[in-house]
Design an enzyme around this catalytic site. Structure first.
Site, PDB file in Angstrom:
ATOM      1  N   GLY A  11       0.786  -1.225   0.000  1.00  0.00           N
ATOM      2  CA  GLY A  11       0.000   0.000   0.000  1.00  0.00           C
ATOM      3  C   GLY A  11       0.818   1.275   0.000  1.00  0.00           C
ATOM      4  N   ARG A  64     -14.423 -17.853  -9.130  1.00  0.00           N
ATOM      5  CA  ARG A  64     -14.024 -16.451  -9.267  1.00  0.00           C
ATOM      6  C   ARG A  64     -15.250 -15.536  -9.347  1.00  0.00           C
ATOM      7  NH1 ARG A  64     -10.024 -12.950 -10.937  1.00  0.00           N
ATOM      8  NH2 ARG A  64      -8.357 -14.456 -11.068  1.00  0.00           N
ATOM      9  N   ILE A  91      -7.726  -9.267 -11.163  1.00  0.00           N
ATOM     10  CA  ILE A  91      -8.542  -8.763 -12.262  1.00  0.00           C
ATOM     11  C   ILE A  91      -9.999  -8.974 -11.878  1.00  0.00           C
ATOM     12  CG2 ILE A  91      -9.169  -9.080 -14.681  1.00  0.00           C
ATOM     13  CD1 ILE A  91      -6.254  -9.957 -15.154  1.00  0.00           C
ATOM     14  N   THR A 107      -3.741   2.499 -11.284  1.00  0.00           N
ATOM     15  CA  THR A 107      -2.413   3.006 -11.601  1.00  0.00           C
ATOM     16  C   THR A 107      -1.617   1.856 -12.203  1.00  0.00           C
ATOM     17  OG1 THR A 107      -1.533   2.457  -9.410  1.00  0.00           O
ATOM     18  CG2 THR A 107      -2.443   4.664  -9.704  1.00  0.00           C
ATOM     19  N   HIS A 108      -0.698   2.183 -13.084  1.00  0.00           N
ATOM     20  CA  HIS A 108       0.115   1.146 -13.735  1.00  0.00           C
ATOM     21  C   HIS A 108       1.524   1.671 -13.945  1.00  0.00           C
ATOM     22  CE1 HIS A 108       0.971  -2.395 -16.088  1.00  0.00           C
ATOM     23  NE2 HIS A 108       1.514  -1.621 -17.013  1.00  0.00           N
ATOM     24  N   ASP A 140     -11.256  -0.632 -17.488  1.00  0.00           N
ATOM     25  CA  ASP A 140     -12.411  -1.231 -18.143  1.00  0.00           C
ATOM     26  C   ASP A 140     -12.232  -2.748 -18.109  1.00  0.00           C
ATOM     27  OD1 ASP A 140     -10.559  -1.762 -20.133  1.00  0.00           O
ATOM     28  OD2 ASP A 140     -11.411  -0.349 -21.571  1.00  0.00           O
ATOM     29  N   ALA A 141     -12.929  -3.464 -18.968  1.00  0.00           N
ATOM     30  CA  ALA A 141     -12.906  -4.922 -18.930  1.00  0.00           C
ATOM     31  C   ALA A 141     -11.608  -5.521 -19.451  1.00  0.00           C
ATOM     32  CB  ALA A 141     -14.091  -5.495 -19.707  1.00  0.00           C
ATOM     33  N   GLY A 142     -10.740  -4.737 -20.064  1.00  0.00           N
ATOM     34  CA  GLY A 142      -9.459  -5.239 -20.546  1.00  0.00           C
ATOM     35  C   GLY A 142      -8.409  -5.208 -19.455  1.00  0.00           C
ATOM     36  N   ASP A 144      -5.382  -3.438 -18.150  1.00  0.00           N
ATOM     37  CA  ASP A 144      -4.692  -2.153 -18.251  1.00  0.00           C
ATOM     38  C   ASP A 144      -5.070  -1.398 -19.516  1.00  0.00           C
ATOM     39  OD1 ASP A 144      -3.374  -2.301 -15.772  1.00  0.00           O
ATOM     40  OD2 ASP A 144      -1.880  -3.647 -16.631  1.00  0.00           O
TER      41      ASP A 144
END
Length: 192
Positions: A11, A64, A91, A107-108, A140-142, A144
């Site tokens: 964190g 899941r 995910i 964030t990436h 979104d659903a992808g 990154d």
């Protein structure tokens, strides 16, 4: 602006947000901090700062989809304006994304769309880029993917290891995250 922060590890980005809220340089209300597994230092950081925390343990679910539903319901119970993925390494499914559509921020540690996925720093080094960086985007659903809100560049040094580069990226990532959250708090999310 009410936010729920999701973490999977130490964190460090969360700590930057906690500090900025405590210093009153970031005008957000942290409704809760949650994790996908027990024992994360990120949740401990939030608890120590007096925030409500929760764990929706991925390992407690056979499917899941059941975990995703439980996570969605728990996060939604806090009525967040924004859900922040801060080093959250799971995910989420389409149901979660749709529930918080346009409000789930990630964030990436790379300049997306380059080097998506869990190993952005390692992949950038392996490719041999001279500049990488970090991205704050709407998830979104992808993996990154989604609209980019902000990016910052970080030079790759000849002496860099994955760890040294990642540490320099984290410095920019924390700064960029705070700037982005501050802008969203003041102006709202961009309409796409």
């Amino acid at each position: 602006m009410r936010i729920v922060v999701l973490v999977s590890g130490t964190g460090s980005n969360l700590q930057a947000v906690l500090d900025a809220v405590a210093e009153r340089t970031l005008d957000v209300e942290i409704a809760a901090v949650g994790a996908d597994r027990p024992g994360t230092f990120g949740v401990q950081r939030a608890a120590d700062a007096g925030y409500e925390t929760f764990v929706v343990n991925f390992r407690d679910f056979d499917r899941r989809s059941d975990w995703n539903l439980a996570l969605t319901e728990k996060v939604a119970s806090y009525r967040p304006d924004i859900v922040l993925s801060s080093g959250f390494m799971r995910i989420v499914d389409e149901h979660f994304i749709n529930t918080f559509e346009g409000r789930y921020i990630n964030t990436h540690p790379a300049l997306l769309p380059s080097f998506p996925g869990a190993h952005g720093v390692r992949d950038a080094l392996a490719y041999g880029v001279r500049v990488t960086g970090c991205t704050v985007h709407i998830a979104d659903a992808g993996v990154d993917t989604g609209p980019i809100l902000a990016q910052a560049a970080v030079d790759v040094l000849d002496t860099d290891t994955e760890e040294s580069l990642h540490e320099r990226i984290k410095v920019q990532e924390r700064r960029l995250l705070l700037e982005t959250l501050s802008r969203i708090s003041a102006e709202g999310l961009p309409v796409s």
